[in-house]
Design an enzyme around this catalytic site. Structure first.
Site, PDB file in Angstrom:
ATOM      1  N   LEU A 242      -2.417 -11.747   2.790  1.00 45.99           N
ATOM      2  CA  LEU A 242      -1.423 -12.046   3.822  1.00 45.99           C
ATOM      3  C   LEU A 242      -2.089 -12.658   5.047  1.00 45.99           C
ATOM      4  O   LEU A 242      -3.158 -12.208   5.474  1.00 45.99           O
ATOM      5  CB  LEU A 242      -0.694 -10.760   4.208  1.00 45.99           C
ATOM      6  CG  LEU A 242       0.075 -10.116   3.043  1.00 45.99           C
ATOM      7  CD1 LEU A 242       0.376  -8.658   3.326  1.00 45.99           C
ATOM      8  CD2 LEU A 242       1.354 -10.893   2.753  1.00 45.99           C
TER       9      LEU A 242
ATOM     10  N   GLU B  20      -5.334   7.912  -6.142  1.00 45.25           N
ATOM     11  CA  GLU B  20      -4.529   7.006  -5.312  1.00 45.25           C
ATOM     12  C   GLU B  20      -3.142   7.603  -5.078  1.00 45.25           C
ATOM     13  O   GLU B  20      -2.611   7.593  -3.957  1.00 45.25           O
ATOM     14  CB  GLU B  20      -4.384   5.635  -5.989  1.00 45.25           C
ATOM     15  CG  GLU B  20      -5.683   4.848  -6.104  1.00 45.25           C
ATOM     16  CD  GLU B  20      -5.459   3.472  -6.722  1.00 45.25           C
ATOM     17  OE1 GLU B  20      -4.408   2.865  -6.473  1.00 45.25           O
ATOM     18  OE2 GLU B  20      -6.343   2.997  -7.460  1.00 45.25           O
TER      19      GLU B  20
ATOM     20  N   GLY C 186       3.461  -0.739 -10.576  1.00 45.26           N
ATOM     21  CA  GLY C 186       4.172   0.062  -9.582  1.00 45.26           C
ATOM     22  C   GLY C 186       3.974   1.558  -9.690  1.00 45.26           C
ATOM     23  O   GLY C 186       4.822   2.325  -9.223  1.00 45.26           O
TER      24      GLY C 186
ATOM     25  N   HIS D   7      -6.427   0.805  -1.523  1.00 48.32           N
ATOM     26  CA  HIS D   7      -7.448  -0.046  -2.136  1.00 48.32           C
ATOM     27  C   HIS D   7      -8.292   0.792  -3.098  1.00 48.32           C
ATOM     28  O   HIS D   7      -8.744   1.879  -2.728  1.00 48.32           O
ATOM     29  CB  HIS D   7      -8.337  -0.673  -1.053  1.00 48.32           C
ATOM     30  CG  HIS D   7      -9.401  -1.547  -1.630  1.00 48.32           C
ATOM     31  ND1 HIS D   7      -9.143  -2.833  -2.057  1.00 48.32           N
ATOM     32  CD2 HIS D   7     -10.703  -1.313  -1.898  1.00 48.32           C
ATOM     33  CE1 HIS D   7     -10.263  -3.353  -2.551  1.00 48.32           C
ATOM     34  NE2 HIS D   7     -11.222  -2.457  -2.467  1.00 48.32           N
TER      35      HIS D   7
HETATM   36  N1  NHR Z   1      -3.870  -9.071   3.587  1.00 50.17           N
HETATM   37  C1  NHR Z   1      -4.582  -8.881   4.698  1.00 50.17           C
HETATM   38  N2  NHR Z   1      -4.454  -9.784   5.675  1.00 50.17           N
HETATM   39  N3  NHR Z   1      -5.394  -7.822   4.880  1.00 50.17           N
HETATM   40  C2  NHR Z   1      -5.553  -6.930   3.910  1.00 50.17           C
HETATM   41  O1  NHR Z   1      -6.361  -5.890   4.107  1.00 50.17           O
HETATM   42  C3  NHR Z   1      -4.847  -7.083   2.679  1.00 50.17           C
HETATM   43  C4  NHR Z   1      -3.998  -8.192   2.563  1.00 50.17           C
HETATM   44  C5  NHR Z   1      -3.284  -8.411   1.379  1.00 50.17           C
HETATM   45  C6  NHR Z   1      -3.455  -7.572   0.295  1.00 50.17           C
HETATM   46  C7  NHR Z   1      -4.591  -5.652  -0.832  1.00 50.17           C
HETATM   47  C8  NHR Z   1      -6.001  -6.039  -1.346  1.00 50.17           C
HETATM   48  C9  NHR Z   1      -6.662  -4.909  -2.110  1.00 50.17           C
HETATM   49  O2  NHR Z   1      -6.353  -3.728  -1.915  1.00 50.17           O
HETATM   50  C10 NHR Z   1      -4.324  -6.478   0.394  1.00 50.17           C
HETATM   51  C11 NHR Z   1      -5.005  -6.216   1.593  1.00 50.17           C
HETATM   52  C12 NHR Z   1      -5.211  -9.275  -3.164  1.00 50.17           C
HETATM   53  C13 NHR Z   1      -6.409  -9.967  -3.050  1.00 50.17           C
HETATM   54  C14 NHR Z   1      -6.535 -11.361  -3.612  1.00 50.17           C
HETATM   55  O3  NHR Z   1      -7.617 -11.939  -3.585  1.00 50.17           O
HETATM   56  C15 NHR Z   1      -7.462  -9.353  -2.398  1.00 50.17           C
HETATM   57  C16 NHR Z   1      -7.308  -8.083  -1.864  1.00 50.17           C
HETATM   58  C17 NHR Z   1      -6.104  -7.399  -1.968  1.00 50.17           C
HETATM   59  C18 NHR Z   1      -5.061  -8.010  -2.626  1.00 50.17           C
HETATM   60  N4  NHR Z   1      -5.439 -11.976  -4.111  1.00 50.17           N
HETATM   61  C19 NHR Z   1      -5.376 -13.351  -4.657  1.00 50.17           C
HETATM   62  C20 NHR Z   1      -4.843 -14.338  -3.616  1.00 50.17           C
HETATM   63  O4  NHR Z   1      -5.172 -15.536  -3.773  1.00 50.17           O
HETATM   64  C21 NHR Z   1      -4.441 -13.427  -5.833  1.00 50.17           C
HETATM   65  C22 NHR Z   1      -4.837 -12.538  -6.968  1.00 50.17           C
HETATM   66  C23 NHR Z   1      -3.718 -12.333  -7.997  1.00 50.17           C
HETATM   67  O5  NHR Z   1      -2.598 -12.820  -7.805  1.00 50.17           O
HETATM   68  O6  NHR Z   1      -3.994 -11.653  -9.002  1.00 50.17           O
HETATM   69  O7  NHR Z   1      -4.069 -13.961  -2.720  1.00 50.17           O
HETATM   70  O8  NHR Z   1      -7.611  -5.184  -2.884  1.00 50.17           O
HETATM   71  C1  GAR Z   2      -3.900   0.147  -8.026  1.00 52.04           C
HETATM   72  O1  GAR Z   2      -5.095   0.651  -8.570  1.00 52.04           O
HETATM   73  C2  GAR Z   2      -4.136  -0.403  -6.648  1.00 52.04           C
HETATM   74  O2  GAR Z   2      -5.043   0.339  -5.894  1.00 52.04           O
HETATM   75  C3  GAR Z   2      -4.711  -1.755  -6.973  1.00 52.04           C
HETATM   76  O3  GAR Z   2      -3.986  -2.215  -8.093  1.00 52.04           O
HETATM   77  C4  GAR Z   2      -3.455  -1.102  -8.804  1.00 52.04           C
HETATM   78  C5  GAR Z   2      -1.968  -1.239  -8.827  1.00 52.04           C
HETATM   79  O4  GAR Z   2      -1.401  -0.269  -9.663  1.00 52.04           O
HETATM   80  N1  GAR Z   2      -4.576  -2.652  -5.881  1.00 52.04           N
HETATM   81  C6  GAR Z   2      -5.310  -3.728  -5.783  1.00 52.04           C
HETATM   82  O5  GAR Z   2      -6.198  -4.005  -6.563  1.00 52.04           O
HETATM   83  C7  GAR Z   2      -4.944  -4.616  -4.639  1.00 52.04           C
HETATM   84  N2  GAR Z   2      -5.716  -5.799  -4.734  1.00 52.04           N
HETATM   85  P1  GAR Z   2       0.129   0.129  -9.521  1.00 52.04           P
HETATM   86  O6  GAR Z   2       0.933  -1.167  -9.541  1.00 52.04           O
HETATM   87  O7  GAR Z   2       0.404   0.958 -10.734  1.00 52.04           O
HETATM   88  O8  GAR Z   2       0.298   0.890  -8.241  1.00 52.04           O
END
Ligand code: NHR
Ligand code: GAR
Length: 210
Positions: free
Chosen positions: A89, A170, A12, A105
């Site tokens: 999502l 970030e 966080g 991201h």
């Molecule tokens: N959802 C949508 N529809 N569109 C985006 O652009 C999203 C989203 C949800 C999350 C953040 C994203 C990132 O910044 C985000 C963007 C999780 C995964 C993932 O593969 C990928 C990208 C991002 C966040 N998650 C796995 C899953 O099965 C679980 C991984 C875990 O729990 O550690 O959902 O990178």
């Molecule tokens: C951050 O670097 C964020 O950009 C990344 O995870 C870290 C969270 O740190 N997000 C992702 O990789 C989403 N898939 P934080 O909990 O300290 O903000």
């Protein structure tokens, strides 16, 4: 006054940076999909309402999405901020918050979407890396880009060292983007973000220097 909700999954630090930035809006809630997310305690200690919607308690992604959407909508926020939120999502969820949900991201999109971005950047040998704030759309990490920050990749960088350099940026750009949104300065036109009253950067980040 406008309000926003922050979604987290862990530490966080981006959430902390957003709340510490004293944005022109109220933080209505911090919501985590993980009950053990460290960021929950930090928010609660500052009087911010917290909630957990544990994805493991739901039989399907759609059921989790519906419960998360209901929890968010109790607060009727103007803006939803994904801050290290780690669950993909679905389309129905994204449509409900269309045009008012941002993500930070940890790469210069469209390079390195998905997970493990710093390892991917090191493996590719890029000299410049960074982070991107973008609107959330159904297709992952592909929404309209609001702002990006670039950092150098330095000789001998570890994944952790590079991640820390990016994370510091970030915290800066996410608070800035959220402020612009709450001030009503962001428009999405033909899928591209326009910022009212923006100053244009000049100069360049060149890496390495000779
Ligand atoms: N959802 C949508 N529809 N569109 C985006 O652009 C999203 C989203 C949800 C999350 C953040 C994203 C990132 O910044 C985000 C963007 C999780 C995964 C993932 O593969 C990928 C990208 C991002 C966040 N998650 C796995 C899953 O099965 C679980 C991984 C875990 O729990 O550690 O959902 O990178
Ligand atoms: C951050 O670097 C964020 O950009 C990344 O995870 C870290 C969270 O740190 N997000 C992702 O990789 C989403 N898939 P934080 O909990 O300290 O903000």
């Amino acid at each position: 006054m406008k309000s926003y909700v922050i979604l987290i999954s862990g530490r966080g630090s981006n959430m902390q940076a957003l709340i510490a930035a004293q944005l022109p809006g109220r933080c209505a809630a911090v919501i985590s999909n993980r009950p053990d997310a460290a960021g929950l305690a930090w928010a609660a200690a500052r009087g911010v309402p917290t909630a957990v919607v544990d994805h493991k308690a739901f039989a399907s992604r759609a059921a989790f999405d519906a419960a998360l959407a209901a929890e968010i909508e109790r607060h009727a926020p103007d803006l939803v901020l994904l801050a290290g939120f780690m669950r993909v999502l679905g389309q129905d969820f994204v449509k409900r918050f269309d045009g008012r949900m941002l993500n930070i991201h940890p790469s210069l999109l469209p390079s390195f979407p998905g997970l493990h971005t710093h390892a991917a950047a090191l493996a590719a040998g890029v000299k410049i890396h960074g982070c991107t704030v973008h609107f959330v759309t159904p297709s992952l990490d592909c929404g309209p880009i609001v702002v990006q920050a670039a950092v150098p990749v330095l000789p001998g960088d570890s994944e952790a060292a590079l991640a820390a350099r990016v994370l510091a940026q970030e915290h800066v750009v996410y608070a800035q983007a959220a402020r612009w949104f709450l001030e009503g300065r962001i428009a999405v036109i033909d899928g591209h973000v326009q910022l009212a009253g923006a100053a244009n950067a000049d100069g360049a980040l060149r890496v390495p220097l000779d």
